[in-house]
Design a protein around this motif. Structure first.
Motif: not given
Length: 235
Positions: A74-83, A171-186
């Motif tokens: 979605i960030m590739r197709q319509a970055p201007q729409r993503v807050l 190229q991503i310029s909007c405020p971004t949260l990156v979150l994961c489980g410490r034991e994420d096996a995938i």
């Protein structure tokens, strides 16, 4: 304060139940909608369907696993729409050859024994300690059964064919949260550290005692992280 629309994108064999705790917790801060990612077999088509159905011209976006792959598209197709964007337990990588073979083997198995595929996925999706939590395993199994074998096949084909998104992260310029489980096996922690390092305005949150399905395994902590991120968007 203007309430933004928050679009939540579920993962493989998941629906609105994946986000039930966050949808409730964030209702005062945002208008929350959960997208359906079961009706197409390519990431680009899933993304364009979400954009067609998005409740507003501009929205915040949070995706878990498969939902994260769609969020990046979605960030590739319509970055201007993503807050703002939140990427949970996901990756910017394409499938490795090994991952492709594993996926194809799962698809072959699902043709004749879909319940066995669901049962086999549980230990990969959840932290070992959460496998004994019946309310949790029941919700994951119920979602998978609701979506069914056809949706599983479409979603697997979409993930098999996904592109490597790493070159576009800068190229991503909007405020971004990156979150994961410490034991994420995938999608392990290192993949999320790479995401956070590549996206300029990003913040990494790592949750202990948590596997791949963070929104169900640590619902309060995920809601809290999303709440802080939404407040950051508002300011």
């Amino acid at each position: 304060m203007h309430k933004p629309h928050l679009l939540l994108l579920p993962g493989l064999l998941s629906d609105a139940r994946l986000w039930q705790h966050q949808s409730a917790a964030l209702a005062e801060l945002a208008y929350v909608t959960v997208a359906d990612l079961s009706q197409a077999d390519s990431i680009s088509e899933l993304a364009s369907k979400v954009l067609d159905q998005a409740p507003d011209e501009h929205f915040a976006l949070a995706g878990l696993s498969l939902g994260g792959y769609v969020a990046l598209e979605i960030m590739r197709q319509a970055p201007q729409r993503v807050l703002g964007m939140a990427l949970l337990d996901t990756s910017a990588h394409a499938d490795s050859e090994e991952a492709k073979q594993g996926r194809q083997a799962l698809m072959a198995k699902a043709e004749h024994d879909f319940p066995a595929v669901i049962a086999g996925l549980l230990p990969k999706l959840l932290h070992p300690e959460h496998l004994a939590d019946e309310s949790l395993t029941e919700v994951v199994t119920a979602m998978a059964n609701s979506l069914g074998q056809g949706a599983f096949m479409r979603q697997q084909r979409a993930m098999l064919g996904r592109i490597d998104s790493r070159s576009g992260l800068a190229q991503i310029s909007c405020p971004t949260l990156v979150l994961c489980g410490r034991e994420d096996a995938i999608t392990p922690l290192a993949v999320h550290e790479e995401l956070a390092a590549a996206i300029t305005d990003s913040q990494l949150v790592v949750l202990d005692d948590c596997g791949h399905l963070s929104s169900l395994e640590q619902p309060e902590q995920v809601a809290q992280a999303l709440e802080l991120w939404l407040q950051r968007l508002a300011s």
